[in-house]
Design a protein around this motif. Sequence first.
Motif, PDB file in Angstrom:
ATOM      1  N   UNK A  78      50.247  63.325  37.226  1.00  0.00           N
ATOM      2  CA  UNK A  78      50.928  62.731  35.868  1.00  0.00           C
ATOM      3  C   UNK A  78      52.080  62.212  36.564  1.00  0.00           C
ATOM      4  N   UNK A  79      53.393  62.873  36.139  1.00  0.00           N
ATOM      5  CA  UNK A  79      54.422  62.162  36.984  1.00  0.00           C
ATOM      6  C   UNK A  79      54.470  61.492  37.693  1.00  0.00           C
ATOM      7  N   UNK A  80      53.719  60.320  38.244  1.00  0.00           N
ATOM      8  CA  UNK A  80      53.833  59.315  38.358  1.00  0.00           C
ATOM      9  C   UNK A  80      53.507  58.608  37.843  1.00  0.00           C
ATOM     10  N   UNK A  81      52.467  58.988  36.849  1.00  0.00           N
ATOM     11  CA  UNK A  81      51.851  58.024  35.658  1.00  0.00           C
ATOM     12  C   UNK A  81      50.435  57.750  36.015  1.00  0.00           C
ATOM     13  N   UNK A  82      50.311  58.319  37.106  1.00  0.00           N
ATOM     14  CA  UNK A  82      48.681  57.823  37.448  1.00  0.00           C
ATOM     15  C   UNK A  82      47.545  58.285  36.047  1.00  0.00           C
ATOM     16  N   UNK A  83      46.966  56.803  35.662  1.00  0.00           N
ATOM     17  CA  UNK A  83      45.706  57.605  34.357  1.00  0.00           C
ATOM     18  C   UNK A  83      44.591  56.532  35.431  1.00  0.00           C
ATOM     19  N   UNK A  84      44.014  57.658  36.452  1.00  0.00           N
ATOM     20  CA  UNK A  84      43.053  57.546  37.184  1.00  0.00           C
ATOM     21  C   UNK A  84      41.903  58.707  37.175  1.00  0.00           C
ATOM     22  N   UNK A  85      41.221  58.267  37.600  1.00  0.00           N
ATOM     23  CA  UNK A  85      39.796  59.705  37.004  1.00  0.00           C
ATOM     24  C   UNK A  85      39.472  60.462  38.281  1.00  0.00           C
ATOM     25  N   UNK A  86      39.630  61.600  39.213  1.00  0.00           N
ATOM     26  CA  UNK A  86      40.170  61.805  40.652  1.00  0.00           C
ATOM     27  C   UNK A  86      38.254  63.429  40.484  1.00  0.00           C
ATOM     28  N   UNK A 106      37.531  73.678  40.884  1.00  0.00           N
ATOM     29  CA  UNK A 106      38.488  72.643  40.482  1.00  0.00           C
ATOM     30  C   UNK A 106      38.217  71.470  39.278  1.00  0.00           C
ATOM     31  N   UNK A 107      37.664  71.948  38.561  1.00  0.00           N
ATOM     32  CA  UNK A 107      37.608  71.721  37.213  1.00  0.00           C
ATOM     33  C   UNK A 107      38.708  72.170  36.705  1.00  0.00           C
ATOM     34  N   UNK A 108      38.806  73.141  36.862  1.00  0.00           N
ATOM     35  CA  UNK A 108      40.664  74.054  36.072  1.00  0.00           C
ATOM     36  C   UNK A 108      41.718  73.718  36.609  1.00  0.00           C
ATOM     37  N   UNK A 109      40.957  72.893  38.525  1.00  0.00           N
ATOM     38  CA  UNK A 109      42.580  72.378  38.649  1.00  0.00           C
ATOM     39  C   UNK A 109      42.730  70.587  38.544  1.00  0.00           C
ATOM     40  N   UNK A 110      42.307  70.067  37.136  1.00  0.00           N
ATOM     41  CA  UNK A 110      41.718  69.076  36.739  1.00  0.00           C
ATOM     42  C   UNK A 110      40.696  67.768  37.452  1.00  0.00           C
ATOM     43  N   UNK A 111      40.139  68.892  38.214  1.00  0.00           N
ATOM     44  CA  UNK A 111      39.440  67.248  38.480  1.00  0.00           C
ATOM     45  C   UNK A 111      38.455  66.619  38.149  1.00  0.00           C
ATOM     46  N   UNK A 112      37.545  65.831  37.919  1.00  0.00           N
ATOM     47  CA  UNK A 112      36.869  64.987  36.953  1.00  0.00           C
ATOM     48  C   UNK A 112      35.072  65.239  37.344  1.00  0.00           C
ATOM     49  N   UNK A 113      35.349  65.141  39.088  1.00  0.00           N
ATOM     50  CA  UNK A 113      34.204  65.552  39.071  1.00  0.00           C
ATOM     51  C   UNK A 113      34.325  66.399  40.671  1.00  0.00           C
ATOM     52  N   UNK A 114      33.991  66.993  40.716  1.00  0.00           N
ATOM     53  CA  UNK A 114      33.807  67.382  42.146  1.00  0.00           C
ATOM     54  C   UNK A 114      31.895  68.089  42.635  1.00  0.00           C
ATOM     55  N   UNK A 127      27.942  58.360  39.569  1.00  0.00           N
ATOM     56  CA  UNK A 127      28.663  59.148  38.967  1.00  0.00           C
ATOM     57  C   UNK A 127      30.678  58.228  38.669  1.00  0.00           C
ATOM     58  N   UNK A 128      30.624  57.054  39.422  1.00  0.00           N
ATOM     59  CA  UNK A 128      32.113  56.841  39.266  1.00  0.00           C
ATOM     60  C   UNK A 128      31.445  55.485  38.209  1.00  0.00           C
ATOM     61  N   UNK A 129      30.176  55.140  38.637  1.00  0.00           N
ATOM     62  CA  UNK A 129      29.778  53.893  37.943  1.00  0.00           C
ATOM     63  C   UNK A 129      29.951  54.221  36.375  1.00  0.00           C
ATOM     64  N   UNK A 130      29.973  55.150  36.479  1.00  0.00           N
ATOM     65  CA  UNK A 130      28.901  56.228  34.704  1.00  0.00           C
ATOM     66  C   UNK A 130      30.407  56.553  33.649  1.00  0.00           C
ATOM     67  N   UNK A 131      31.014  56.901  34.453  1.00  0.00           N
ATOM     68  CA  UNK A 131      32.072  57.397  34.247  1.00  0.00           C
ATOM     69  C   UNK A 131      32.995  56.080  34.396  1.00  0.00           C
ATOM     70  N   UNK A 132      33.520  54.983  34.790  1.00  0.00           N
ATOM     71  CA  UNK A 132      33.779  53.729  34.363  1.00  0.00           C
ATOM     72  C   UNK A 132      33.567  53.094  33.545  1.00  0.00           C
ATOM     73  N   UNK A 133      32.278  53.378  32.778  1.00  0.00           N
ATOM     74  CA  UNK A 133      31.061  52.517  32.622  1.00  0.00           C
ATOM     75  C   UNK A 133      30.659  51.018  32.819  1.00  0.00           C
TER      76      UNK A 133
END
Length: 146
Positions: A78-86, A106-114, A127-133
């Motif tokens: 966030x501090x670096x302005x990263x707007x990406x799935x993790x 790990x979801x509580x730590x903010x990860x989108x998928x574990x 999963x990535x294809x789905x999340x990125x549509x």
Amino acid sequence: MSQTVVLGVIGSDAHVVGITILEQAFSAAGFDVINLGVQTSQEEFAEAAVAHDAEAVLVSSLYGHAEQDCQGFHDVLDAEGVDALTYIGGNLAVGQDDFEQTRETFEDLGFDRVFNSETDPEEAIAALRQDLQITTTEAERATISS
């Protein structure tokens, strides 16, 4: 235009085989993969994600200490302005008996998928294809499944 993913092994972990397999699989699936290698700091992930305008940051860890390595990871992004799935995957906790508990951590730590260490790379790609549509054509599906 291909989607860019940043991939690396976080913290003091030096296990390289998993990310090598992931790099090959994601590259074959049409992603532009930036492989940071092993023993990657949180800051290195963030800097690479910014430099390459990554759509996803894929974190690997096999030595069981990922929770401590990932504390504050999303604050750094966030501090670096990263707007990406993790995404994170591997053997994430020592004595990992209950993966659902590990997933929640790990979801509580903010990860989108574990993902656990038994996850097939194709599952993560889907999963990535789905999340990125990202939709695949019939020809691409035939190539992926062969």
